[in-house]
Design a protein around this motif. Structure first.
Motif, PDB file in Angstrom:
ATOM      1  N   TYR A  57      43.140  51.842  56.001  1.00 54.13           N
ATOM      2  CA  TYR A  57      42.045  52.297  56.452  1.00 54.13           C
ATOM      3  C   TYR A  57      42.451  51.985  58.138  1.00 54.13           C
ATOM      4  CZ  TYR A  57      40.141  53.534  51.299  1.00 54.13           C
ATOM      5  OH  TYR A  57      39.885  53.493  50.877  1.00 54.13           O
ATOM      6  N   ARG A  58      43.533  51.525  58.391  1.00 54.31           N
ATOM      7  CA  ARG A  58      43.865  51.058  59.667  1.00 54.31           C
ATOM      8  C   ARG A  58      43.145  52.088  61.012  1.00 54.31           C
ATOM      9  NH1 ARG A  58      44.386  46.705  63.054  1.00 54.31           N
ATOM     10  NH2 ARG A  58      44.661  48.073  65.064  1.00 54.31           N
ATOM     11  N   GLU A  59      43.733  53.701  60.693  1.00 57.24           N
ATOM     12  CA  GLU A  59      43.185  54.311  61.303  1.00 57.24           C
ATOM     13  C   GLU A  59      41.395  54.750  61.791  1.00 57.24           C
ATOM     14  OE1 GLU A  59      46.814  55.637  59.137  1.00 57.24           O
ATOM     15  OE2 GLU A  59      45.071  55.263  59.262  1.00 57.24           O
ATOM     16  N   PHE A  60      40.852  53.769  60.502  1.00 56.57           N
ATOM     17  CA  PHE A  60      39.540  54.421  60.779  1.00 56.57           C
ATOM     18  C   PHE A  60      38.486  53.066  62.007  1.00 56.57           C
ATOM     19  CE2 PHE A  60      40.978  56.645  57.578  1.00 56.57           C
ATOM     20  CZ  PHE A  60      39.896  57.472  57.686  1.00 56.57           C
ATOM     21  N   CYS A 140      40.049  61.712  62.166  1.00 56.59           N
ATOM     22  CA  CYS A 140      39.138  60.636  61.764  1.00 56.59           C
ATOM     23  C   CYS A 140      38.302  59.826  62.960  1.00 56.59           C
ATOM     24  CB  CYS A 140      40.875  59.148  62.570  1.00 56.59           C
ATOM     25  SG  CYS A 140      41.849  59.658  61.720  1.00 56.59           S
ATOM     26  N   GLU A 141      38.049  60.296  64.409  1.00 51.79           N
ATOM     27  CA  GLU A 141      36.827  60.070  65.192  1.00 51.79           C
ATOM     28  C   GLU A 141      35.380  60.833  64.635  1.00 51.79           C
ATOM     29  OE1 GLU A 141      37.516  61.531  69.342  1.00 51.79           O
ATOM     30  OE2 GLU A 141      39.059  60.027  69.553  1.00 51.79           O
ATOM     31  N   THR A 142      35.503  62.769  63.943  1.00 51.31           N
ATOM     32  CA  THR A 142      34.736  62.638  63.338  1.00 51.31           C
ATOM     33  C   THR A 142      34.388  61.724  62.138  1.00 51.31           C
ATOM     34  OG1 THR A 142      35.192  64.852  64.449  1.00 51.31           O
ATOM     35  CG2 THR A 142      33.955  65.107  62.446  1.00 51.31           C
ATOM     36  N   VAL A 143      35.143  61.045  61.432  1.00 57.73           N
ATOM     37  CA  VAL A 143      34.175  60.860  60.430  1.00 57.73           C
ATOM     38  C   VAL A 143      34.043  59.100  60.571  1.00 57.73           C
ATOM     39  CG1 VAL A 143      35.272  59.687  58.143  1.00 57.73           C
ATOM     40  CG2 VAL A 143      36.299  61.648  59.137  1.00 57.73           C
ATOM     41  N   ILE A 144      34.544  58.694  61.423  1.00 61.60           N
ATOM     42  CA  ILE A 144      33.985  57.470  62.469  1.00 61.60           C
ATOM     43  C   ILE A 144      32.397  57.736  62.434  1.00 61.60           C
ATOM     44  CG2 ILE A 144      33.487  55.802  63.868  1.00 61.60           C
ATOM     45  CD1 ILE A 144      36.778  56.596  63.900  1.00 61.60           C
ATOM     46  N   VAL A 161      23.073  48.222  53.475  1.00 59.91           N
ATOM     47  CA  VAL A 161      24.155  49.419  53.586  1.00 59.91           C
ATOM     48  C   VAL A 161      25.601  48.300  54.945  1.00 59.91           C
ATOM     49  CG1 VAL A 161      25.621  51.218  55.106  1.00 59.91           C
ATOM     50  CG2 VAL A 161      24.041  51.496  54.138  1.00 59.91           C
ATOM     51  N   PRO A 162      26.459  47.683  54.512  1.00 61.10           N
ATOM     52  CA  PRO A 162      27.495  46.459  55.040  1.00 61.10           C
ATOM     53  C   PRO A 162      28.207  47.566  56.409  1.00 61.10           C
ATOM     54  CG  PRO A 162      27.871  45.828  52.934  1.00 61.10           C
ATOM     55  CD  PRO A 162      26.268  47.396  52.720  1.00 61.10           C
ATOM     56  N   PRO A 163      28.473  46.845  56.894  1.00 61.74           N
ATOM     57  CA  PRO A 163      29.632  48.013  58.655  1.00 61.74           C
ATOM     58  C   PRO A 163      30.597  48.249  57.537  1.00 61.74           C
ATOM     59  CG  PRO A 163      28.899  45.733  59.460  1.00 61.74           C
ATOM     60  CD  PRO A 163      28.061  45.199  57.822  1.00 61.74           C
ATOM     61  N   SER A 164      30.969  49.535  57.987  1.00 61.70           N
ATOM     62  CA  SER A 164      31.776  50.083  56.686  1.00 61.70           C
ATOM     63  C   SER A 164      33.330  49.845  57.559  1.00 61.70           C
ATOM     64  CB  SER A 164      31.666  51.363  56.429  1.00 61.70           C
ATOM     65  OG  SER A 164      33.158  51.567  55.858  1.00 61.70           O
ATOM     66  N   GLN A 165      34.989  49.787  57.954  1.00 66.10           N
ATOM     67  CA  GLN A 165      35.465  50.260  58.674  1.00 66.10           C
ATOM     68  C   GLN A 165      36.878  50.434  57.771  1.00 66.10           C
ATOM     69  OE1 GLN A 165      36.332  49.140  61.939  1.00 66.10           O
ATOM     70  NE2 GLN A 165      34.491  47.874  62.196  1.00 66.10           N
ATOM     71  N   ALA A 166      36.258  52.160  56.867  1.00 68.15           N
ATOM     72  CA  ALA A 166      36.927  52.992  56.465  1.00 68.15           C
ATOM     73  C   ALA A 166      36.791  54.347  56.343  1.00 68.15           C
ATOM     74  CB  ALA A 166      36.943  52.380  54.865  1.00 68.15           C
ATOM     75  N   ASN A 167      36.702  54.930  55.708  1.00 68.85           N
ATOM     76  CA  ASN A 167      36.249  56.833  55.544  1.00 68.85           C
ATOM     77  C   ASN A 167      35.102  56.941  54.258  1.00 68.85           C
ATOM     78  OD1 ASN A 167      37.636  56.265  53.004  1.00 68.85           O
ATOM     79  ND2 ASN A 167      38.861  58.702  53.340  1.00 68.85           N
ATOM     80  N   PHE A 168      34.453  55.129  54.334  1.00 72.54           N
ATOM     81  CA  PHE A 168      33.493  55.601  52.717  1.00 72.54           C
ATOM     82  C   PHE A 168      32.055  54.634  53.457  1.00 72.54           C
ATOM     83  CE2 PHE A 168      36.934  53.322  51.648  1.00 72.54           C
ATOM     84  CZ  PHE A 168      36.208  51.505  51.509  1.00 72.54           C
ATOM     85  N   LEU A 169      31.040  54.634  52.881  1.00 74.61           N
ATOM     86  CA  LEU A 169      30.303  53.397  53.130  1.00 74.61           C
ATOM     87  C   LEU A 169      29.987  52.625  51.151  1.00 74.61           C
ATOM     88  CD1 LEU A 169      27.177  55.644  54.160  1.00 74.61           C
ATOM     89  CD2 LEU A 169      28.796  54.333  54.998  1.00 74.61           C
ATOM     90  N   TRP A 170      30.042  51.918  51.485  1.00 76.61           N
ATOM     91  CA  TRP A 170      29.264  51.265  49.990  1.00 76.61           C
ATOM     92  C   TRP A 170      28.580  50.282  50.018  1.00 76.61           C
ATOM     93  CZ3 TRP A 170      30.490  49.630  45.698  1.00 76.61           C
ATOM     94  CH2 TRP A 170      30.646  48.773  44.977  1.00 76.61           C
ATOM     95  N   LEU A 171      27.244  51.007  49.346  1.00 76.27           N
ATOM     96  CA  LEU A 171      25.692  50.382  49.348  1.00 76.27           C
ATOM     97  C   LEU A 171      25.616  49.724  47.642  1.00 76.27           C
ATOM     98  CD1 LEU A 171      24.943  54.454  49.204  1.00 76.27           C
ATOM     99  CD2 LEU A 171      24.830  52.623  50.833  1.00 76.27           C
ATOM    100  N   PRO A 172      24.989  47.969  47.879  1.00 77.53           N
ATOM    101  CA  PRO A 172      25.279  47.079  46.972  1.00 77.53           C
ATOM    102  C   PRO A 172      23.576  47.633  46.232  1.00 77.53           C
ATOM    103  CG  PRO A 172      24.806  46.435  49.443  1.00 77.53           C
ATOM    104  CD  PRO A 172      25.050  47.910  49.401  1.00 77.53           C
TER     105      PRO A 172
END
Length: 235
Positions: A57-60, A140-144, A161-172
């Motif tokens: 996920y480096r590009e994000f 990628c900019e649009t996804v971010i 919602v923890p901060p995301s550095q990828a192209n998805f969200l994690w909801l615990p």
């Protein structure tokens, strides 16, 4: 990300991925994992540790303090970087990626690789994608931006919602995960439920993200109404 165990008990033995595969939460490579990169080059022998950075996920990534793994792989004899075309380049269907590593590691990898594992179609698609870096960057900019918008909306609705550095969200969501996934499916939205841990939500097009937010809000409304009915019944 994985490493082999280091023979020196004082050496660091693992490194989390930059953009962890399940959560998308950025590992603090600067402060927590610095000892691995400090290992001397002579430490790399047949019995020593190989540090492998999974940068799918480096590009994000948006954190400027996160080091780029490729320069590290070019400088160190014990670092290899894995990247993929499946995420930012949208080529998951052809299954192609690449490894940047010192020549001995690259040669060893080639020896144990499955013959013809990467098709000619995949190679052609990968090379073509590299020629359109500007288009990939814009996507990628649009996804971010959409990821940040989704995160803000879900937090405003009361979700953690923890901060995301990828192209998805994690909801615990814990024990609420299954119900959340079912409600999304009923609304025509597909999310990935991880048992009683949480839900992974892929960032899509703006209109798709709007549909997800409507589904999440409708479940929240139903939950509030159900709670209100319970309180009335017990009062």
């Amino acid at each position: 990300m994985s490493t082999q165990a280091a023979p020196d008990a004082g050496a660091a033995r693992h490194l989390r991925a930059a953009g962890q595969g399940t959560l998308g939460i950025l590992a603090d490579l600067i402060e927590q994992e610095r000892p691995i990169f400090a290992m001397p080059s002579w430490f790399v022998t047949e019995d020593s540790a190989l540090v492998v950075l999974d940068e799918a996920y480096r590009e994000f990534l948006t954190d400027p303090d996160v080091p780029d793994g490729i320069p590290l792989a070019l400088e160190r004899e014990n670092v290899a970087v894995l990247r993929t075309f499946s995420k930012a380049y949208a080529l998951a269907g052809v299954r192609i990626g690449y490894c940047v590593a010192p020549p001995p590691i690259a040669a060893g990898t080639a020896k144990v690789g499955v013959p013809s594992a990467v098709s000619r179609l995949a190679q052609t698609a990968g090379l073509a994608a590299l020629e359109h870096a500007d288009e990939v960057g814009a996507r990628c900019e649009t996804v971010i931006r959409e990821c940040e918008r989704l995160s803000a909306a879900m937090r405003e609705a009361g979700h953690d919602v923890p901060p995301s550095q990828a192209n998805f969200l994690w909801l615990p969501l814990r024990e609420r995960s299954a119900r959340f996934g079912e409600h999304c499916a009923e609304s025509g939205i597909m999310v990935r439920v991880f048992g009683k841990d949480g839900v992974r939500v892929t960032v899509g097009l703006p209109e798709e993200n709007d549909a997800f937010l409507r589904a999440a809000q409708s479940l929240l409304t139903l939950s509030r109404e159900a709670g209100h009915l319970v309180r009335r019944a017990t009062s």
